[in-house]
Design an enzyme around this catalytic site. Sequence first.
Site, PDB file in Angstrom:
ATOM      1  N   CYS A 118      91.595  67.336  56.227  1.00 26.61           N
ATOM      2  CA  CYS A 118      91.217  68.050  55.006  1.00 26.61           C
ATOM      3  C   CYS A 118      89.712  68.333  54.998  1.00 26.61           C
ATOM      4  O   CYS A 118      88.898  67.413  54.846  1.00 26.61           O
ATOM      5  CB  CYS A 118      91.607  67.194  53.793  1.00 26.61           C
ATOM      6  N   CYS A 134      87.999  67.726  51.615  1.00 31.32           N
ATOM      7  CA  CYS A 134      87.831  66.297  51.311  1.00 31.32           C
ATOM      8  C   CYS A 134      86.669  65.712  52.109  1.00 31.32           C
ATOM      9  O   CYS A 134      85.866  64.947  51.587  1.00 31.32           O
ATOM     10  CB  CYS A 134      89.084  65.504  51.674  1.00 31.32           C
ATOM     11  N   ASP A 135      86.619  66.021  53.391  1.00 32.71           N
ATOM     12  CA  ASP A 135      85.747  65.255  54.292  1.00 32.71           C
ATOM     13  C   ASP A 135      84.612  66.042  54.947  1.00 32.71           C
ATOM     14  O   ASP A 135      83.762  65.449  55.613  1.00 32.71           O
ATOM     15  CB  ASP A 135      86.610  64.624  55.403  1.00 32.71           C
TER      16      ASP A 135
HETATM   17  C1  LIG Z   1      93.204  61.485  54.636  1.00 36.01           C
HETATM   18  C2  LIG Z   1      93.170  62.221  53.325  1.00 36.01           C
HETATM   19  C3  LIG Z   1      91.987  62.347  52.633  1.00 36.01           C
HETATM   20  C4  LIG Z   1      91.945  62.997  51.409  1.00 36.01           C
HETATM   21  N1  LIG Z   1      90.769  63.071  50.737  1.00 36.01           N
HETATM   22  C5  LIG Z   1      90.732  63.627  49.521  1.00 36.01           C
HETATM   23  C6  LIG Z   1      89.505  63.662  48.780  1.00 36.01           C
HETATM   24  O1  LIG Z   1      88.472  63.185  49.228  1.00 36.01           O
HETATM   25  N2  LIG Z   1      89.549  64.247  47.561  1.00 36.01           N
HETATM   26  C7  LIG Z   1      90.674  64.820  47.031  1.00 36.01           C
HETATM   27  O2  LIG Z   1      90.632  65.280  45.919  1.00 36.01           O
HETATM   28  N3  LIG Z   1      91.828  64.806  47.725  1.00 36.01           N
HETATM   29  C8  LIG Z   1      91.880  64.248  48.955  1.00 36.01           C
HETATM   30  N4  LIG Z   1      93.046  64.250  49.670  1.00 36.01           N
HETATM   31  C9  LIG Z   1      94.205  64.984  49.106  1.00 36.01           C
HETATM   32  C10 LIG Z   1      94.884  64.141  48.034  1.00 36.01           C
HETATM   33  O3  LIG Z   1      95.144  62.863  48.532  1.00 36.01           O
HETATM   34  C11 LIG Z   1      96.167  64.821  47.580  1.00 36.01           C
HETATM   35  O4  LIG Z   1      95.892  66.123  47.149  1.00 36.01           O
HETATM   36  C12 LIG Z   1      96.801  64.050  46.430  1.00 36.01           C
HETATM   37  O5  LIG Z   1      97.045  62.720  46.804  1.00 36.01           O
HETATM   38  C13 LIG Z   1      98.101  64.698  46.005  1.00 36.01           C
HETATM   39  O6  LIG Z   1      98.681  63.911  45.017  1.00 36.01           O
HETATM   40  P1  LIG Z   1     100.244  63.960  44.713  1.00 36.01           P
HETATM   41  O7  LIG Z   1     100.475  62.963  43.655  1.00 36.01           O
HETATM   42  O8  LIG Z   1     100.664  65.361  44.519  1.00 36.01           O
HETATM   43  O9  LIG Z   1     100.956  63.514  46.067  1.00 36.01           O
HETATM   44  P2  LIG Z   1     100.812  62.213  46.964  1.00 36.01           P
HETATM   45  O10 LIG Z   1      99.483  61.624  46.864  1.00 36.01           O
HETATM   46  O11 LIG Z   1     101.293  62.655  48.295  1.00 36.01           O
HETATM   47  O12 LIG Z   1     101.853  61.195  46.324  1.00 36.01           O
HETATM   48  C14 LIG Z   1     103.239  61.430  46.384  1.00 36.01           C
HETATM   49  C15 LIG Z   1     103.963  60.111  46.303  1.00 36.01           C
HETATM   50  O13 LIG Z   1     105.362  60.368  46.228  1.00 36.01           O
HETATM   51  C16 LIG Z   1     106.051  59.384  46.993  1.00 36.01           C
HETATM   52  N5  LIG Z   1     107.342  59.953  47.376  1.00 36.01           N
HETATM   53  C17 LIG Z   1     107.594  61.024  48.158  1.00 36.01           C
HETATM   54  N6  LIG Z   1     108.909  61.246  48.261  1.00 36.01           N
HETATM   55  C18 LIG Z   1     109.511  60.259  47.557  1.00 36.01           C
HETATM   56  C19 LIG Z   1     110.872  59.944  47.311  1.00 36.01           C
HETATM   57  N7  LIG Z   1     111.870  60.668  47.808  1.00 36.01           N
HETATM   58  N8  LIG Z   1     111.158  58.861  46.560  1.00 36.01           N
HETATM   59  C20 LIG Z   1     110.162  58.092  46.025  1.00 36.01           C
HETATM   60  N9  LIG Z   1     108.848  58.348  46.234  1.00 36.01           N
HETATM   61  C21 LIG Z   1     108.527  59.428  46.988  1.00 36.01           C
HETATM   62  C22 LIG Z   1     105.143  59.167  48.190  1.00 36.01           C
HETATM   63  O14 LIG Z   1     105.409  57.915  48.797  1.00 36.01           O
HETATM   64  C23 LIG Z   1     103.766  59.234  47.539  1.00 36.01           C
HETATM   65  O15 LIG Z   1     103.295  57.971  47.139  1.00 36.01           O
HETATM   66  C24 LIG Z   1      93.124  63.582  50.881  1.00 36.01           C
HETATM   67  C25 LIG Z   1      94.320  63.475  51.586  1.00 36.01           C
HETATM   68  C26 LIG Z   1      94.360  62.795  52.793  1.00 36.01           C
HETATM   69  C27 LIG Z   1      95.664  62.669  53.527  1.00 36.01           C
END
Ligand SMILES: Cc1cc2nc3c(=O)[nH]c(=O)nc-3n(C[C@H](O)[C@H](O)[C@H](O)COP(=O)(O)OP(=O)(O)OC[C@H]3O[C@@H](n4cnc5c(N)ncnc54)[C@H](O)[C@@H]3O)c2cc1C
Length: 396
Positions: free
Chosen positions: A132, A135-136
């Site tokens: 990303c 992010c980084d």
């Molecule tokens: C390495 C890395 C660095 C990042 N750095 C940043 C940053 O610095 N700043 C920033 O703003 N964003 C950053 N991001 C992006 C950010 O993490 C995501 O945009 C954000 O986490 C999205 O949130 P979400 O809740 O939509 O999904 P997610 O964080 O992906 O959470 C989804 C959750 O749903 C659960 N899930 C999925 N399917 C199922 C199922 N069938 N049953 C039960 N549970 C399930 C998963 O286990 C997960 O815990 C980074 C991402 C990564 C990978």
Amino acid sequence: MEKRELVIIGAGPAGMAAAIYGRRAGLDVLLLERGATGGQINTTEEIENWPGVQHTTGPELGNMFRDHALKFNTEIRPVDVKKIELRGGAKVVVTDKGEIEADAIVVATGAYFRRLGCPGEAEHIGQGVSYCAVCDGAFFEDEEVAVVGGGNTAVEEGDYLTKFASKVYIVHRRDEFRADRAAIERALANPKIVPVWNSVVEKIEGDGAVEKIVLKNVKTNEISDLPVAGVFMFVGQAPYDECVKGLVKATKEGWILTNEDMETSVEGIFAAGDVRSKHLRQVVTAASDGAVAAMGASAYINEQLHLRSVLLEPESVTAFFYTSIDANQAHLSNEAEKLAKARGKKLPIIDGYKNSRMIEKLDVSSRLPAFVELRSGAVAKVTPVASEADVAKVLA
Ligand SMILES: Cc1cc2nc3c(=O)[nH]c(=O)nc-3n(C[C@H](O)[C@H](O)[C@H](O)COP(=O)(O)OP(=O)(O)OC[C@H]3O[C@@H](n4cnc5c(N)ncnc54)[C@H](O)[C@@H]3O)c2cc1C
């Protein structure tokens, strides 16, 4: 079967925000998570763009989100959601530990970055290996970095990284990019971008942080070292969409389509966060989606409960349907309410503008304003009205 008001799938930033907003709106909330709470941010040590917190780690921020959701008594349950089913109008969440019927559902299952799979990649995630640029990228001020990939994301993010990095190598297995012409032209015109054609990453090396990548030229088989402080992998991102595949409308890659209220194509099912088709996948946008989805779910549940008890459950009821954005219809609804009261008649007044799903369901939207007689939830008679005299005649 267990029955809950709001079931949220996924305890990442979107799901946690939805839980906080849902609980504060007074809903009975069940948050389902198959892994560690916090979601993707658990895999990063650096978060510098969550407003109000200048620097934190991903796990720390995830813990703060979880504690916040728990403070409002959210129930978090460790289960894997297999699918959502619609059974005779009911929404059923099927998990590996049983089934739950929900009045409304927020799908916040997130997404994942495809890994390259070379040696050294997994060990250096957060230590120079990133997926990303937004992010980084800022952590690589005046350093040389590599981007891996040749599609739009690789080329555009490579261009974005030149804001920080002194040089950005774009390593691609072919001898031309697969991106849009405009993106390619912009990138190739950027003096900080150096394409590395016909090459694949064999391994990533570094003691702690990334120090170099080892490349193989796929045409000559020649192996070479490329010293870089960071490697950005853009070999694809995909949604965790298994539980709603084929149920809600999505792009061909599986990203869920919603409107700006986070409503999916299925009434009462909302989607929030990275799993949605959207432009910017970040913590702040995921949390924002979660809040909007929860408030939408709350409105939906209230509307359903109220309308169900007033319109669908009684054996027989006549209601006045109108739309509040039409002044004449609003006037007639006032007249109907006044007359019904004067004559001691019970007359639910339903604003079709605020209850669009219900008027669509009853198929009366094109006939408003109207008195609608319902028998056990089914429309028995529709009497459109156009004047005060028409209203008086019906209520005579
Ligand atoms: C390495 C890395 C660095 C990042 N750095 C940043 C940053 O610095 N700043 C920033 O703003 N964003 C950053 N991001 C992006 C950010 O993490 C995501 O945009 C954000 O986490 C999205 O949130 P979400 O809740 O939509 O999904 P997610 O964080 O992906 O959470 C989804 C959750 O749903 C659960 N899930 C999925 N399917 C199922 C199922 N069938 N049953 C039960 N549970 C399930 C998963 O286990 C997960 O815990 C980074 C991402 C990564 C990978």
